[in-house]
Design a protein around this motif. Structure first.
Motif, PDB file in Angstrom:
ATOM      1  N   PRO A 158       0.892  -1.229  -0.284  1.00 22.97           N
ATOM      2  CA  PRO A 158      -0.120   0.053  -0.108  1.00 22.97           C
ATOM      3  C   PRO A 158       0.621   0.618  -0.195  1.00 22.97           C
ATOM      4  O   PRO A 158       0.379   2.727  -0.526  1.00 22.97           O
ATOM      5  CB  PRO A 158      -1.024   0.134   0.999  1.00 22.97           C
ATOM      6  CG  PRO A 158      -1.116  -1.612   1.406  1.00 22.97           C
ATOM      7  CD  PRO A 158       0.031  -1.989   1.180  1.00 22.97           C
ATOM      8  N   ILE A 161       1.553   2.094  -2.962  1.00 28.03           N
ATOM      9  CA  ILE A 161       0.494   2.529  -4.523  1.00 28.03           C
ATOM     10  C   ILE A 161       0.332   3.953  -3.533  1.00 28.03           C
ATOM     11  O   ILE A 161       0.236   4.863  -4.733  1.00 28.03           O
ATOM     12  CB  ILE A 161      -0.435   1.509  -3.750  1.00 28.03           C
ATOM     13  CG1 ILE A 161      -0.248  -0.174  -4.368  1.00 28.03           C
ATOM     14  CG2 ILE A 161      -2.094   2.104  -4.446  1.00 28.03           C
ATOM     15  CD1 ILE A 161      -1.612  -1.113  -3.613  1.00 28.03           C
ATOM     16  N   GLU A 165       0.006   6.660  -6.793  1.00 26.10           N
ATOM     17  CA  GLU A 165      -1.077   7.969  -6.447  1.00 26.10           C
ATOM     18  C   GLU A 165      -0.382   9.272  -6.517  1.00 26.10           C
ATOM     19  O   GLU A 165      -0.634  10.386  -7.382  1.00 26.10           O
ATOM     20  CB  GLU A 165      -2.382   7.358  -6.002  1.00 26.10           C
ATOM     21  CG  GLU A 165      -2.809   6.062  -6.029  1.00 26.10           C
ATOM     22  CD  GLU A 165      -3.094   5.495  -4.849  1.00 26.10           C
ATOM     23  OE1 GLU A 165      -3.101   5.998  -3.806  1.00 26.10           O
ATOM     24  OE2 GLU A 165      -4.097   5.175  -5.245  1.00 26.10           O
ATOM     25  N   ARG A 192      -3.553  -8.418  -5.038  1.00 23.81           N
ATOM     26  CA  ARG A 192      -4.462  -7.615  -4.903  1.00 23.81           C
ATOM     27  C   ARG A 192      -4.067  -5.844  -4.844  1.00 23.81           C
ATOM     28  O   ARG A 192      -4.000  -4.888  -6.206  1.00 23.81           O
ATOM     29  CB  ARG A 192      -5.614  -7.538  -3.722  1.00 23.81           C
ATOM     30  CG  ARG A 192      -6.514  -6.446  -4.138  1.00 23.81           C
ATOM     31  CD  ARG A 192      -8.058  -6.550  -2.677  1.00 23.81           C
ATOM     32  NE  ARG A 192      -7.377  -7.056  -1.088  1.00 23.81           N
ATOM     33  CZ  ARG A 192      -6.957  -6.482  -0.456  1.00 23.81           C
ATOM     34  NH1 ARG A 192      -6.970  -5.220  -0.648  1.00 23.81           N
ATOM     35  NH2 ARG A 192      -6.300  -6.658   1.054  1.00 23.81           N
ATOM     36  N   HIS A 193      -3.301  -6.072  -4.058  1.00 25.69           N
ATOM     37  CA  HIS A 193      -2.503  -4.841  -4.701  1.00 25.69           C
ATOM     38  C   HIS A 193      -1.535  -4.556  -5.250  1.00 25.69           C
ATOM     39  O   HIS A 193      -1.678  -3.777  -6.560  1.00 25.69           O
ATOM     40  CB  HIS A 193      -1.820  -5.349  -2.580  1.00 25.69           C
ATOM     41  CG  HIS A 193      -2.172  -4.355  -1.660  1.00 25.69           C
ATOM     42  ND1 HIS A 193      -3.122  -3.655  -1.378  1.00 25.69           N
ATOM     43  CD2 HIS A 193      -2.176  -4.818  -0.396  1.00 25.69           C
ATOM     44  CE1 HIS A 193      -3.748  -3.828  -0.222  1.00 25.69           C
ATOM     45  NE2 HIS A 193      -2.920  -5.109  -0.067  1.00 25.69           N
ATOM     46  N   ARG A 195      -1.957  -5.749  -8.447  1.00 24.02           N
ATOM     47  CA  ARG A 195      -2.863  -4.897  -9.518  1.00 24.02           C
ATOM     48  C   ARG A 195      -2.672  -3.493  -9.500  1.00 24.02           C
ATOM     49  O   ARG A 195      -3.146  -3.008 -10.334  1.00 24.02           O
ATOM     50  CB  ARG A 195      -3.888  -6.069  -9.912  1.00 24.02           C
ATOM     51  CG  ARG A 195      -3.233  -7.483 -10.186  1.00 24.02           C
ATOM     52  CD  ARG A 195      -5.026  -8.735 -10.306  1.00 24.02           C
ATOM     53  NE  ARG A 195      -5.274  -9.483 -10.343  1.00 24.02           N
ATOM     54  CZ  ARG A 195      -3.973 -10.532 -11.805  1.00 24.02           C
ATOM     55  NH1 ARG A 195      -4.604  -9.878 -12.942  1.00 24.02           N
ATOM     56  NH2 ARG A 195      -4.527 -11.680 -11.531  1.00 24.02           N
ATOM     57  N   THR A 196      -3.145  -3.239  -8.407  1.00 25.57           N
ATOM     58  CA  THR A 196      -4.070  -2.211  -8.235  1.00 25.57           C
ATOM     59  C   THR A 196      -2.397  -1.566  -8.382  1.00 25.57           C
ATOM     60  O   THR A 196      -2.644  -0.121  -9.027  1.00 25.57           O
ATOM     61  CB  THR A 196      -3.946  -1.607  -6.255  1.00 25.57           C
ATOM     62  OG1 THR A 196      -5.348  -2.400  -6.000  1.00 25.57           O
ATOM     63  CG2 THR A 196      -4.842  -0.075  -6.231  1.00 25.57           C
ATOM     64  N   LEU A 197      -1.052  -1.791  -7.980  1.00 22.25           N
ATOM     65  CA  LEU A 197       0.078  -0.231  -8.456  1.00 22.25           C
ATOM     66  C   LEU A 197      -0.187  -1.201  -9.666  1.00 22.25           C
ATOM     67  O   LEU A 197       0.894   0.221 -10.186  1.00 22.25           O
ATOM     68  CB  LEU A 197       1.163  -1.519  -7.584  1.00 22.25           C
ATOM     69  CG  LEU A 197       2.489  -0.958  -7.801  1.00 22.25           C
ATOM     70  CD1 LEU A 197       2.163   0.547  -7.063  1.00 22.25           C
ATOM     71  CD2 LEU A 197       3.264  -1.722  -6.975  1.00 22.25           C
ATOM     72  N   ARG A 199      -1.631  -0.634 -12.109  1.00 25.69           N
ATOM     73  CA  ARG A 199      -2.133   0.321 -13.044  1.00 25.69           C
ATOM     74  C   ARG A 199      -1.920   1.486 -12.969  1.00 25.69           C
ATOM     75  O   ARG A 199      -2.358   2.490 -13.867  1.00 25.69           O
ATOM     76  CB  ARG A 199      -4.162   0.441 -12.703  1.00 25.69           C
ATOM     77  CG  ARG A 199      -5.153  -0.651 -11.830  1.00 25.69           C
ATOM     78  CD  ARG A 199      -6.038  -0.728 -11.623  1.00 25.69           C
ATOM     79  NE  ARG A 199      -6.685  -1.332 -10.888  1.00 25.69           N
ATOM     80  CZ  ARG A 199      -7.505  -2.633  -9.956  1.00 25.69           C
ATOM     81  NH1 ARG A 199      -6.699  -1.226  -9.375  1.00 25.69           N
ATOM     82  NH2 ARG A 199      -7.728  -3.205  -9.550  1.00 25.69           N
ATOM     83  N   HIS A 200      -0.461   1.883 -12.601  1.00 24.21           N
ATOM     84  CA  HIS A 200       0.176   3.316 -12.570  1.00 24.21           C
ATOM     85  C   HIS A 200       0.761   2.762 -13.966  1.00 24.21           C
ATOM     86  O   HIS A 200       1.525   2.614 -13.741  1.00 24.21           O
ATOM     87  CB  HIS A 200       0.387   3.389 -11.217  1.00 24.21           C
ATOM     88  CG  HIS A 200      -1.084   4.223 -10.306  1.00 24.21           C
ATOM     89  ND1 HIS A 200      -1.057   4.776  -9.773  1.00 24.21           N
ATOM     90  CD2 HIS A 200      -1.202   3.240  -9.658  1.00 24.21           C
ATOM     91  CE1 HIS A 200      -2.045   5.140  -9.085  1.00 24.21           C
ATOM     92  NE2 HIS A 200      -1.650   3.938  -9.128  1.00 24.21           N
ATOM     93  N   ALA A 234      -0.940  -8.558 -15.127  1.00 22.43           N
ATOM     94  CA  ALA A 234      -0.923  -7.943 -14.330  1.00 22.43           C
ATOM     95  C   ALA A 234      -0.281  -6.003 -14.843  1.00 22.43           C
ATOM     96  O   ALA A 234      -0.593  -5.298 -15.320  1.00 22.43           O
ATOM     97  CB  ALA A 234      -0.891  -7.396 -13.241  1.00 22.43           C
TER      98      ALA A 234
END
Length: 299
Positions: A158, A161, A165, A192-193, A195-197, A199-200, A234
Motif C-alpha cells: 500500500p 501504491i 498515486e 490484489r495490491h 494489480r492496483t499498483l 494500474r499506474h 497485471a
C-alpha cells in the motif's frame, strides 16, 4: 549486439567485506553468502543462457545506506563493461539530497547513476514512503532525471501504491515483485495490491528475488508460476524485467537455476514478449544504451 541477442540482469549486488561490512549478512540463514562477491564472480556463475541469450549487461544495486558504497559502485561501473547502470543510495530525508545527487553525478563515472533505492522493507513506519521529508526527497530524485527502485515486502505494498498515486511523474520499478509470500502460499492480498499498483503506468516490475521468498530447499517452477501469471497479467511483458538478485539467489539455487526457471516461465511468450522481459524493459528504464544524461520514461 542486437536487442534480440541481449540478456540484461537488472538486479545484482557486489560487496567486498574487507572494504565495507554488510551487517545484514549476520542474520541467520545468510551463511552461504557471508563472503565477498565481485562482478567477476557473477560472470563465472552466470553461465546458462535464457532463450538462447547469454548475459550481456547488468544493473548493480546498493546494499546498505551508504553514499561511499554508491561511489564505489559507480567506479566499478566505469571500469567493468558488464555493468551498464548503478542504483545507489542517498538519504531521502536530507534537505541536502539534491546536492548529494549532483555530487554523485559529477565526474565521468557519475553518468552510470540511473536510480536510487532505500531499503524500505526494514522500516517499521507503515507510511515511511509518505513521510513529508521522504516525499520531498523523492521529488528531487525525479527532478534529477533519476528513477526510484521500490523495495518493500508484500504487506508494505500500500505504501508503493500511495507513492505511485502521489508522484505520477516519478519512474518507479518494484523490486522482487513486492516479495510475495510464496513459501506460505498466501498470495491473495499480494495479488490484489500488485494489480492496483500495476494500474499506474509509470511503474515497472522486476521478476527477481522470488526463489528466496519460496522454500529455499524445496521450491519448484510450479511454486513460482502462480506469481509469474499474476505479474504477466497485471503488468504485461513490456513492463516486466528479469533480474537475478545475485548473489542472494545463491541461498535458493543460484543464478543458473533461476535462469532455467525464467526460461520455462517464458515458454508461452512470443519472441517480442521474451525480448521485453529479458532486455527491453530494463534497457529502457535504466537507459543502458545511453551514456549521456537523460530522462526516464514515465509511461
Amino acid at each position: 549486439m542486437s536487442d534480440a541477442q541481449a540478456l540484461v540482469d537488472a538486479h545484482h549486488h557486489v560487496w567486498d567485506l574487507n572494504v565495507r561490512p554488510q551487517p545484514w549478512l549476520d542474520e541467520p540463514g545468510h551463511e552461504p553468502i557471508r563472503r565477498s562477491f565481485s562482478s567477476h564472480a557473477l560472470r563465472s556463475a552466470a553461465t546458462r543462457t535464457i532463450a538462447g541469450r547469454r548475459l550481456t549487461s547488468t544493473v548493480v544495486f546498493q546494499c546498505i545506506a551508504s553514499v561511499p558504497e554508491t561511489r564505489d559502485l559507480l567506479a566499478l561501473a566505469d571500469s567493468d563493461p558488464l555493468i551498464g547502470a548503478v542504483v545507489g543510495w542517498a538519504d531521502l530525508t536530507s534537505p541536502a539530497i539534491g546536492d548529494v545527487l549532483d555530487d554523485l553525478r559529477t565526474g565521468p563515472e557519475g553518468r552510470y547513476l540511473r536510480a536510487v533505492r532505500h531499503v524500505v522493507q526494514g522500516e517499521s513506519d507503515p507510511r515511511w514512503l509518505q513521510r513529508p521529508d521522504v516525499e520531498r526527497g523523492l521529488r528531487v530524485v525525479g527532478e534529477r532525471g533519476l528513477g526510484y527502485d521500490v523495495l518493500v515486502r508484500s504487506h508494505q505494498l500500500p505504501q508503493a501504491i500511495a507513492l505511485a498515486e502521489r508522484l505520477p511523474e516519478l519512474p518507479l520499478v518494484l523490486d522482487h515483485a513486492g516479495k510475495p509470500p510464496i513459501a506460505r502460499r498466501e498470495l491473495t492480498d499480494w495479488d490484489r495490491h500488485l494489480r492496483t499498483l500495476a494500474r499506474h503506468p509509470q511503474v515497472r516490475c522486476k521478476v527477481s528475488g522470488l526463489v528466496t521468498e519460496a522454500d529455499h530447499e524445496r521450491w519448484t517452477v510450479d511454486d513460482i508460476r502462480p506469481v509469474w501469471d499474476v505479474l504477466l497479467s497485471a503488468f504485461g511483458p513490456d513492463r516486466l524485467m528479469f533480474g537475478s538478485d545475485w548473489p542472494v539467489c545463491v541461498l535458493a539455487g543460484g543464478w543458473n537455476r533461476w535462469a532455467a526457471t525464467v526460461e520455462e516461465l517464458l515458454g508461452d511468450c512470443s519472441e517480442s514478449e521474451t525480448q521485453a522481459v529479458l532486455s527491453g524493459t530494463a534497457t529502457d528504464f535504466y537507459r543502458l544504451s545511453d551514456e549521456k544524461e537523460g530522462t526516464l520514461p514515465c509511461s
